[in-house]
Design a protein around this motif. Structure first.
Motif, short mmCIF file in Angstrom:
data_model
loop_
_atom_site.label_atom_id
_atom_site.label_comp_id
_atom_site.label_asym_id
_atom_site.label_seq_id
_atom_site.Cartn_x
_atom_site.Cartn_y
_atom_site.Cartn_z
N ARG A 331 0.87 -1.18 0.00
CA ARG A 331 0.00 0.00 0.00
C ARG A 331 0.90 1.22 0.00
NH1 ARG A 331 -5.58 1.77 2.25
NH2 ARG A 331 -5.22 4.00 2.38
N ASP A 333 0.44 5.58 0.06
CA ASP A 333 -0.35 6.82 0.02
C ASP A 333 0.61 7.99 0.02
OD1 ASP A 333 -2.53 5.13 0.44
OD2 ASP A 333 -2.60 5.51 2.59
N PRO A 487 -2.11 -4.24 5.57
CA PRO A 487 -1.65 -2.87 5.28
C PRO A 487 -2.77 -1.84 5.34
CG PRO A 487 -0.68 -4.42 3.74
CD PRO A 487 -1.74 -5.17 4.49
N ASN A 488 -4.01 -2.29 5.41
CA ASN A 488 -5.14 -1.36 5.51
C ASN A 488 -5.66 -1.23 6.93
OD1 ASN A 488 -5.19 -0.85 2.66
ND2 ASN A 488 -5.99 -2.92 2.45
N ALA A 492 -3.05 3.07 8.46
CA ALA A 492 -3.46 3.43 7.09
C ALA A 492 -4.65 4.39 7.15
CB ALA A 492 -3.84 2.18 6.32
N TYR A 498 2.23 7.29 3.48
CA TYR A 498 2.21 5.98 4.16
C TYR A 498 2.59 4.88 3.17
CZ TYR A 498 -0.13 1.87 6.33
OH TYR A 498 -0.44 0.65 6.85
#
Lengths: 734, 153
Positions: A331, A333, A487-488, A492, A498
Motif C-alpha cells: 500500500r 499513500d 496494510p489497511n 493506514a 504511508y
C-alpha cells in the motif's frame, strides 16, 4: 420494535426442513451459501450428512431442541455460542437445547474451518434467520390449527399463544410445521429482546471435560487399532539415507517398522509449503509407549538434502532484505520520500521476533483406516475439507469414499490447519493394512512444526510541526508475508504519506499461520513504535492515537479495514477503566490498541517493580466485538488471548542450529505459567452491531502494552521478542 | 511382559506391561482411562497428573512397576458424577477453553486443597504453577480453586 432482515440469506434455499420418521422436525441450515434445489433432507437422524448443510436442528415432539454442529471446536467456544444464536431466535429455553458434535462426512463440504476468528461473524445472519424461520413455521402451524391469522399469534420460550389466549407448545405443532413452506422475510428480534444472547452459557462439553470422558483425538480408539510413532528427519534440510530397525523390532510390543513417504510426494503440489515432504520411518506397536520406545531404538543415517539453516543465518538474511530495495509494495499513500525530506525529525526502529511453535497441549495425532474402497479418518483437524481433497488425490478415490470425523481439539492456534499428521496416519495404514493412530511425542510436535515465521519489521516515521506526517513499514519474513488486508489496518488512512513494503526469504523450515497470523508480532512493533513517537512529540500515547484516528473517521477509502470511531470508543473505554495516568506511585502503565480479525481492542498493562523486577499485575482490556453472544465464553477468550500474548512476547524463544530446533520440550521451551500471569479485566463496548470473533484479537496488543509499561518502569525500550532475553542481559530479570 | 495389579479408583485392575511403562500409558492404552492426558512426557506440563496415595503425581514419569501398594486416583475416580467440589467449582466458573489440560489442573487443585484448607492467593498460584494451560485460562483456574476451597471449608 422488530428489525427486518436484510441480507442475501433472505431466500428459502439456505434452509430446508423435513419430518423425521421417528417424530419431530429436522431443519438443515447452510450458513454461507444456498442449497441447490436437488438438496435432499434426511428423514432419520442416523442418516444426517453434512454434504449440503452446515448444521442440523431437530425439534422433537416434546419441544426439545438438538443442534448438530459440525464446526471444529478448538477451545474458541463456537460449539456453545453458535447454537445460542439459533436458540435465541427460535425462542426456546437454553436448558432445553442439546448440542451434539455432528459425526460429519465432508463429502462436497468445503465451507467450515476453525480459523481467522470468523465463525460467529460469518454465521450471525444465517444462524438468526434459521431460528427465526423455524419459529415462524411453528407459529404458522399453530395458526392453521386454530384457524386464526398468524399475525395474531406470538411465541416465546417454546409456547405459542394467540389473541384468544389459546396456547400450544412447539412440540404440539412440530409435525404440521415440518411440512409447511419455509417462510421468507422473517423478522428478527431487536437485540433489546434477547434473553439467551448476552447471557452466560457454560461450555457445552463442561461435564465431559471435568470428569475426563473421551473427547479428544488422542482419546479415540477403534477395534484392531495399532499405535504409530514416526521418526522424521532431525533437521530441516536432511533426508533419510538408511536405517537399521533390528533393535527397534526387539522392543516388546513393536509389531513392525516401515519406511513411508511416497504418497506424500505424489501430492506434493497440494501440500507444499506446509508439510515436510520426505521419507519417514513408522514404528508400529501395540501401545503408544512401545511405539515411542521402538523409535528410540532405531539406528538411522541421514544425509543433507538442502541448506542447513541456523538462526544466525536467518537473521543475516532478514537484515539483508531490510537493507535492500527488493520489496513488494502492499500500500502506498502520498509521497513518503518528500515527507521524510521535509520532516523535522525522522525516527527509525527495527523489531525482531523468532520462529514459534504452536505447542497445542494435545500433541498432533490422527486415526486412519485405509481400505481399498474407503478411508476412515478421525481426529483433530481445523481443515477437514482440505484434508479430504489431499487424501482423495493421493489414494485416487472419490471424495465420498473418504469419511472424516472431527474430535474436540486440545488447542489449535493454527497448527491443525495443516494436515501432515493426518496424511502420515493414512499412509502408514495403507501400507500395513490396519487401522492406526499416529501419536506425536512433544518432541515430535515441537521439532516438526509449522512455525510462526521469524519476522523483522523496520518502521520509519517523519515528524513535522508536532504531527506524524510519514510512515514507512518494511517487513522481512521467513517464507510468507502479511496478508493483503493488514496494510489497511491502522495507521493506514491516518497518516498522509504511508507505505508498507514486504519481502521474504524462502526457507526450508515449514511455516504457517499461528494465532493472529502476522499481527501477533506486528501489533507489538507498531504500538511500541507509536509509544516512542508519542514520547518524542511530548504526547500521551493514547492521545496521539486518538488524534490520528480523527483523520480516518470520514474516510471514503473502501480499503480501510478498521473503524476510527469504534477504535476511539474502545480506547476511551480502556483509559477510563484502567485509570490511565491516574494510578498511584509504583504502578507503571503501558498502552496498546489494535484492530484485527474484525474486532477492535485496546489494552493497558499495569506493572510494579519487585526488587527491581517488572511484575505484570493487571491488564485492563476494552473490546468492541459488537454484540457479545456469550459473555462468559467471550471473557475467557480475551483473558486467554492476552495472557497468551504476554507469554509469547515475554518468554517463548525458539531457534535453529544447522536446521535442527534448539528446543524440543517444556524443560527448555518456556510457556507462561500461573505465577507469571496478571489479572485480566475485560470490558466490552456496548452496541448493537453484528458480532465479530474473539479467538484471536485479544492477543496482538498484549506484547505492546507490556513493552510500553516496562519502558515506563525501567526506562528501557524493547525491540526483540522474547523480552526475557534482553531483560536478563541488562540484569533486570535473573 | 510381567503382570501388575494396580489399585485404581478403588478397584483392583490387572495389566500386563513392561516394568518401565509409565502409568500414563497403562491408564490410557490398557485400561481405557483416557481422562489422564499426555502433554510432554517429562513431567513439565502437568496434563497427566493423578493422585498416588493422595499426592498429586505426574503419571508420565511414574513407572507401573513401583505402584503395587499404591492407591491411585484418576480424574475418572475423583467423584462418581463430577460432584467433587473442585469439579463443581470448575463448572461454576466455566474454566475450560479447549479443556485438554483441565483434568490435570483439577487433580493438582484437589490434592492441594486436601492439604491446605484455607489457601492464600499466593499459595494457590504457587500450587498451580506446575500445570500449563496453553489457552491460558489461568485467571479462571485461580478463581475456581478459591471457590472450591470455600466449598470444602
Amino acid at each position: 420494535m422488530k428489525t427486518k432482515i436484510n441480507t442475501n440469506l433472505n431466500r428459502r434455499n439456505f434452509l430446508k426442513t423435513s419430518l423425521l420418521a421417528s417424530g419431530g422436525m429436522l431443519i438443515g441450515v447452510n450458513f454461507l451459501a444456498a442449497c441447490t434445489s436437488e438438496t435432499k433432507m434426511p428423514v432419520d437422524i442416523a442418516n444426517l450428512n453434512f454434504n449440503d448443510f452446515n448444521a442440523f436442528i431437530k425439534i422433537s415432539d416434546e419441544g426439545y431442541v438438538t443442534i448438530y454442529s459440525p464446526n471444529p471446536e478448538i477451545g474458541q467456544g463456537v460449539k456453545t455460542s453458535m447454537p445460542m444464536i439459533i436458540a435465541e431466535e427460535l425462542d426456546v429455553e437454553w436448558d432445553k437445547v442439546n448440542v451434539v458434535q455432528g459425526k460429519l462426512d465432508t463429502k462436497y463440504y468445503t465451507r467450515q474451518v476453525a480459523g481467522g476468528s470468523q465463525s460467529i461473524r460469518q454465521g450471525w445472519d444465517a444462524l438468526r434467520t434459521t431460528g427465526a424461520s423455524a419459529k415462524q413455521m411453528l407459529i404458522n402451524a399453530a395458526a392453521l390449527k386454530w384457524g386464526v391469522d398468524a399475525t395474531n399469534c406470538t411465541a416465546s420460550k417454546g409456547v405459542i399463544t394467540n389473541t384468544n389466549g389459546d396456547k400450544l407448545t412447539y412440540g404440539d405443532v412440530v409435525k404440521e410445521a415440518a411440512v409447511l413452506e419455509v417462510p421468507e422475510d422473517v423478522k428478527l428480534k431487536d437485540p433489546k429482546e434477547y434473553s439467551i444472547i448476552g447471557n452466560d452459557a457454560v461450555n457445552v462439553d463442561i461435564d465431559k471435560i471435568i470428569t475426563g470422558k473421551p473427547l479428544f483425538g488422542l482419546d479415540y480408539k477403534a477395534e484392531g487399532m495399532v499405535y504409530v510413532s514416526v521418526l522424521r528427519p532431525p533437521s530441516f534440510g536432511k533426508k533419510l539415507k538408511s536405517f537399521d530397525a533390528s533393535k527397534a523390532k526387539q522392543v516388546n510390543g513393536v509389531i513392525d517398522v516401515v519406511q513411508f513417504g511416497e504418497k506424500l510426494k505424489a501430492i506434493e503440489s497440494q501440500a507444499s509449503g506446509f508439510t515436510r515432504i520426505t521419507d519417514k520411518i513408522a514404528v508400529i506397536a501395540t501401545s503408544t509407549w512401545a511405539a515411542m520406545k521402538g523409535k528410540k531404538a532405531l539406528i538411522v543415517e541421514w544425509e543433507n538434502e538442502s541448506k542447513l539453516e541456523s538462526t544466525e543465518f536467518h537473521n543475516k538474511e532478514l537484515d539483508a532484505i531490510l537493507n535492500s530495495t527488493k520489496f513488494n509494495t502492499r500500500r502506498e499513500d502520498g509521497n513518503i520520500k518528500n515527507a521524510f525530506a521535509k520532516a523535522d525529525k525522522v525516527i527509525e526502529r527495527t523489531y525482531e521476533s523468532p520462529f514459534l511453535p504452536h505447542n497445542t497441549m494435545e500433541p498432533m495425532n490422527f486415526y486412519a483406516d485405509v481400505k481399498p474402497d474407503k478411508i476412515h479418518l478421525v481426529g483433530p483437524t481445523q481443515t477437514p475439507a482440505w484434508a479430504q481433497g489431499m487424501i482423495a488425490a493421493a489414494y485416487k478415490m472419490k471424495p465420498e469414499q473418504i469419511h472424516i470425523e472431527m474430535t474436540r481439539m486440545g488447542g489449535g492456534f493454527g497448527r491443525r490447519l495443516y494436515n501432515d499428521f493426518l496424511l502420515e496416519a493414512a499412509e502408514v495404514s495403507s501400507i500395513i493394512q490396519k487401522p492406526v493412530k499416529v501419536v506425536f511425542s512433544r518432541e515430535d510436535d515441537m521439532a516438526a512444526g509449522t512455525y510462526r515465521p521469524a519476522i523483522k519489521y523496520r518502521i520509519k516515521a517523519g515528524l513535522k510541526d508536532g504531527n506524524v506526517t510519514a510512515y514507512h513499514l518494511k517487513e522481512a519474513a521467513m517464507n510468507g508475508n502479511m496478508y493483503g488486508l493488514i496494510p489497511n489496518f491502522f495507521p493506514a488512512g491516518c497518516i498522509p504519506n504511508y507505505k508498507v513494503d514486504t519481502g521474504n526469504y524462502k526457507s526450508n523450515i515449514t511455516t504457517g499461520a499461528w494465532r493472529a497470523p502476522y499481527t501477533n508480532f506486528l501489533a507489538f512493533a507498531e504500538q511500541s513504535f507509536f509509544s516512542e513517537l508519542a514520547e518524542e512529540l511530548g504526547k500521551d500515547h493514547p492521545t496521539l492515537i486518538l488524534e490520528l484516528l480523527q483523520n480516518v473517521k470520514n474516510t471514503t477509502d473502501k480499503r480501510i479495514e478498521y473503524s476510527g470511531q469504534r477504535m476511539e470508543d474502545t480506547i476511551k473505554l480502556v483509559t477510563e477503566k484502567s485509570n490511565w495516568g491516574k494510578t498511584g506511585d509504583g504502578v507503571y502503565q503501558g498502552f496498546a490498541a489494535y484492530y484485527s480479525h474484525n474486532t477492535h481492542v485496546a489494552e493497558v498493562a499495569d506493572i510494579v517493580l519487585k526488587d527491581g523486577y517488572p511484575i505484570i499485575k493487571k491488564v485492563t482490556v476494552a473490546v468492541d466485538c459488537g454484540i457479545v453472544v456469550n459473555p462468559t465464553g467471550a471473557i475467557n477468550q480475551v483473558q486467554g488471548g492476552v495472557i497468551d500474548g504476554i507469554g509469547h512476547a515475554m518468554y517463548s524463544d525458539f531457534s535453529f542450529n544447522e536446521g535442527k530446533p534448539d528446543y524440543e520440550n517444556f524443560n527448555k521451551y518456556r510457556l507462561i505459567r500461573m505465577q507469571e500471569t496478571p489479572k485480566v479485566e475485560v470490558h466490552f463496548v456496548e452496541n448493537d452491531k453484528s458480532p465479530t470473533g474473539l479467538g484471536e484479537p485479544g492477543l496482538p496488543p498484549a506484547g505492546g502494552a507490556i513493552a510500553n509499561a516496562i519502558h515506563k518502569a525501567l526506562g528501557k525500550r524493547l525491540y526483540k521478542q522474547p523480552f526475557v532475553n534482553d531483560l536478563k542481559k541488562s540484569a533486570v530479570l535473573g | 511382559m510381567p503382570n501388575y495389579t494396580l489399585n485404581i479408583n478403588g478397584k483392583q485392575r490387572s495389566v500386563s506391561a513392561d516394568a518401565d511403562t509409565p502409568l500414563l500409558w497403562v491408564l490410557r492404552d490398557e485400561l481405557d482411562l483416557v481422562g489422564t492426558k499426555f502433554g510432554c512426557g517429562i513431567a513439565q506440563c502437568g496434563a497427566c497428573t493423578v493422585h498416588i496415595d493422595g499426592v498429586a503425581t505426574r503419571s508420565c514419569q511414574t513407572q507401573v512397576s513401583i505402584l503395587s501398594d499404591a492407591k491411585i486416583t484418576t480424574i475418572e475416580g475423583l467423584s462418581e458424577d463430577g460432584s467433587h467440589p473442585v469439579q463443581e467449582a470448575w463448572k461454576e466458573i466455566d474454566v475450560p477453553q479447549c479443556g485438554y489440560c483441565q483434568s490435570g489442573q483439577i487433580m493438582t487443585a484437589s490434592a492441594f486443597l486436601a492439604e491446605n484448607k484455607n489457601p492464600s492467593e499466593e499459595e494457590i498460584r504457587e500450587a498451580m504453577h506446575g500445570n500449563i494451560c496453553r489457552c491460558a485460562s489461568y485467571n479462571r483456574i485461580e478463581k475456581a480453586v478459591k471457590v472450591a476451597a470455600k466449598k470444602m471449608a
